[in-house]
Design a protein around this motif. Structure first.
Motif, PDB file in Angstrom:
ATOM      1  N   TRP A  10       0.836  -1.210   0.000  1.00  0.00           N
ATOM      2  CA  TRP A  10       0.000   0.000   0.000  1.00  0.00           C
ATOM      3  C   TRP A  10       0.863   1.249   0.000  1.00  0.00           C
ATOM      4  O   TRP A  10       0.572   2.213  -0.716  1.00  0.00           O
ATOM      5  N   LEU A  11       1.923   1.249   0.785  1.00  0.00           N
ATOM      6  CA  LEU A  11       2.820   2.407   0.837  1.00  0.00           C
ATOM      7  C   LEU A  11       3.491   2.636  -0.520  1.00  0.00           C
ATOM      8  O   LEU A  11       3.603   3.779  -0.980  1.00  0.00           O
ATOM      9  N   THR A  13       2.340   1.706  -3.428  1.00  0.00           N
ATOM     10  CA  THR A  13       1.301   2.167  -4.357  1.00  0.00           C
ATOM     11  C   THR A  13       1.021   3.648  -4.167  1.00  0.00           C
ATOM     12  O   THR A  13       0.863   4.397  -5.142  1.00  0.00           O
ATOM     13  N   THR A  14       0.957   4.083  -2.923  1.00  0.00           N
ATOM     14  CA  THR A  14       0.721   5.500  -2.648  1.00  0.00           C
ATOM     15  C   THR A  14       1.835   6.371  -3.210  1.00  0.00           C
ATOM     16  O   THR A  14       1.584   7.420  -3.819  1.00  0.00           O
ATOM     17  N   THR A 175       1.874   1.523 -10.907  1.00  0.00           N
ATOM     18  CA  THR A 175       0.886   1.880  -9.883  1.00  0.00           C
ATOM     19  C   THR A 175      -0.268   0.895  -9.878  1.00  0.00           C
ATOM     20  O   THR A 175      -0.705   0.421  -8.819  1.00  0.00           O
ATOM     21  N   LEU A 196      -6.744   2.201  -0.560  1.00  0.00           N
ATOM     22  CA  LEU A 196      -6.255   2.740  -1.824  1.00  0.00           C
ATOM     23  C   LEU A 196      -6.975   4.040  -2.175  1.00  0.00           C
ATOM     24  O   LEU A 196      -6.392   4.951  -2.780  1.00  0.00           O
ATOM     25  N   SER A 199      -5.268   6.632  -0.379  1.00  0.00           N
ATOM     26  CA  SER A 199      -4.047   7.004  -1.098  1.00  0.00           C
ATOM     27  C   SER A 199      -4.338   8.099  -2.115  1.00  0.00           C
ATOM     28  O   SER A 199      -3.594   9.081  -2.228  1.00  0.00           O
ATOM     29  N   VAL A 203      -2.851  11.897  -2.196  1.00  0.00           N
ATOM     30  CA  VAL A 203      -2.139  12.423  -3.360  1.00  0.00           C
ATOM     31  C   VAL A 203      -2.808  13.704  -3.856  1.00  0.00           C
ATOM     32  O   VAL A 203      -2.142  14.690  -4.194  1.00  0.00           O
TER      33      VAL A 203
END
Length: 285
Positions: A10-11, A13-14, A175, A196, A199, A203
């Motif tokens: 997850w990190l 992906t962020t 991503t 997600l 995330s 962003v």
């Protein structure tokens, strides 16, 4: 261990999403000559850009032809009518293609300039100038920066034009891949889907903050441009920032939708699990 892996994915992906959104926007609106031309055409529909553009045209024509007084005033009126017309955005975009090529290709030479002569070839202003007996030069180049290049070199951003499309698509694919891996690794996929979405919210919010912080550096760059060009560039930057805000708002909207969907899926999954737990107890009775 599985939860730790899901958190790590997850990190990642962020972080990738934080790169993907600005990379795709930059590629689409700045690096791509067609996207940049569309951006310039959109900005040219703003009267705040049309007025300094008319002033710049008037100044260049009068300086090149030596006209003054009433004739210069009439030329200014013709320039204002031209920049307010429907043909101006397209021709302004064409002029910006030349400026774009100076930065993003290696065949550009000399100072960073914009040639205004194609605009003066338009019939709406050419007839007026001919009526005044004004002979406009075949080439009317306006420097974009006050000094020789403003610290820039011809073709300086050619590597960006060469590798930008591959880099933006590549980071976008990564991503998506890491987002799918995070969903696969998570025991509770509804919660991960919502995470997600968080995330995307992070962003989007970080993007808004980054634009505000980066504004001061943009102002410093604009201060290197000449008077009317400064006003024109300021409108173009404002238009570009508005486009960036639209992308960030879309990211926030998608993120909020993902959070809602993820929460609903988690609640439904929890209800389904509770019902399955109740079935054995009912049979024992």
């Amino acid at each position: 261990m599985r939860s730790l892996l899901a958190l790590l994915l997850w990190l990642v992906t962020t972080a990738l999403l934080a790169v993907t959104v600005p990379a795709l926007w930059t590629q689409h609106h700045i690096v791509s000559v067609d996207g940049y031309s569309d951006l310039a055409a959109g900005a040219a529909r703003n009267p705040a850009l049309q007025q300094p553009m008319a002033a710049e045209l008037t100044a260049q024509i009068t300086a090149a032809t030596g006209t003054s007084g009433t004739q210069a005033t009439l030329i200014g009126a013709a320039a204002n009518a031209y920049t307010s017309s429907a043909v101006f955005p397209g021709q302004f975009a064409a002029a910006n293609r030349v400026a774009h090529r100076w930065l993003f290709t290696n065949d550009a030479q000399g100072q960073w300039v914009v040639d205004l002569s194609p605009m003066l070839a338009d019939s709406s202003i050419r007839q007026t100038l001919d009526g005044f007996g004004v002979q406009v030069p075949t080439s009317l180049q306006v420097p974009v920066t006050e000094d020789a290049s403003g610290g820039l070199r011809p073709g300086q951003l050619r590597p960006v034009a060469l590798w930008g499309p591959w880099a933006s698509v590549g980071v976008a694919v990564l991503t998506v891949v890491f987002a799918l891996l995070a969903l696969t690794a998570s025991r509770r996929r509804g919660r991960m889907f919502a995470a997600l979405g968080v995330s995307a919210l992070l962003v989007g919010a970080a993007g808004w903050a980054g634009i505000e912080i980066g504004g001061r550096y943009v102002d410093d760059a604009l201060n290197r441009t000449t008077d009317n060009v400064h006003a024109i560039a300021d409108v173009m930057v404002t238009h570009a920032v508005g486009s960036m805000h639209m992308w960030l708002n879309l990211t926030l909207t998608v993120g909020g939708g993902m959070v809602i969907i993820g929460v609903i899926v988690s609640l439904l999954s929890g209800l389904g699990g509770s019902r399955q737990d109740d079935v054995p107890a009912t049979r024992k009775r």
